[in-house]
Design a protein around this motif. Structure first.
Motif: not given
Length: 208
Positions: A61-63, A72-76, A93-96
């Motif tokens: 998800a980050e990549a 995004l839902q998975l990360l949050t 999330i920070g790297r987004l």
């Protein structure tokens, strides 16, 4: 030259244990530990991630810059629920570098796990970027957390994050620098000033 506040933040970061924004999380995984971390098995934090929330899924998800809503839902979800993967998700999330994720990250400055708090401080500075209004909000919360934080690594992460945020006035710059020096005093740090440098500069901090 480099702003004094940022020099102070760098020195504090080095003095408070050299937190590096997740080096421990990036170490190679081996054996059963690798299986547990990749699958999201519970460890000392006592709670497993939600089904489908795995280390691999977070990295993917980050990549992809969380381009799809479900990513995004998975990360949050992973970032806001205590688990072995929480800190990894906060860092992702920070790297987004998204302003709209600041409300998600702010409460994590009060997370139980120091590793999560440190990643939240770093992620907030990344998310705010050069946006002055967002930086002001993040700075206020970081300063509030700094006044009560007792973990050395988290303190170093907050100090560095404060040094990365843009300032919109000399008054804000001065306030930030005073806060960093105050925390240095609380941890009984001694600053060594190089008087020969233009204007004087901090060249190191040592624990007494």
């Amino acid at each position: 030259g480099e702003p004094a506040g940022r020099r102070t933040a760098h020195a504090l970061r080095a003095a408070f244990g050299g937190w590096d924004g997740g080096r421990e999380l990036r170490r190679p995984l081996r054996g059963r530990c690798a299986h547990d971390r990749l699958s999201g098995a519970a460890d000392g934090q006592g709670r497993s991630p939600q089904p489908g929330v795995t280390r691999v899924a977070i990295i993917q998800a980050e990549a992809a810059r969380a381009a799809a809503p479900d990513q995004l839902q998975l990360l949050t979800t992973a970032a806001t629920r205590p688990s072995p993967l929480q800190a990894i998700a906060v860092r992702a999330i920070g790297r987004l570098e998204r302003l709209d994720q600041i409300p998600t990250l702010l409460p994590l400055l009060d997370a139980k796990e120091p590793r999560v708090r440190a990643e939240a401080a770093n992620a907030l500075a990344q998310s705010a970027g050069g946006d002055t209004a967002s930086a002001r909000t993040v700075r206020e919360r970081l300063m509030a957390r700094l006044s009560q934080e007792r973990d050395a690594d988290v303190t170093g992460a907050i100090a560095e994050s404060l040094g990365r945020l843009p300032v919109d006035s000399p008054a804000v710059a001065g306030e930030t620098e005073r806060a960093l020096f105050d925390i240095a005093t609380r941890y009984q740090l001694v600053s060594h000033i190089d008087k020969s440098a233009a204007g004087g500069r901090i060249v190191g901090l040592a624990v007494t």
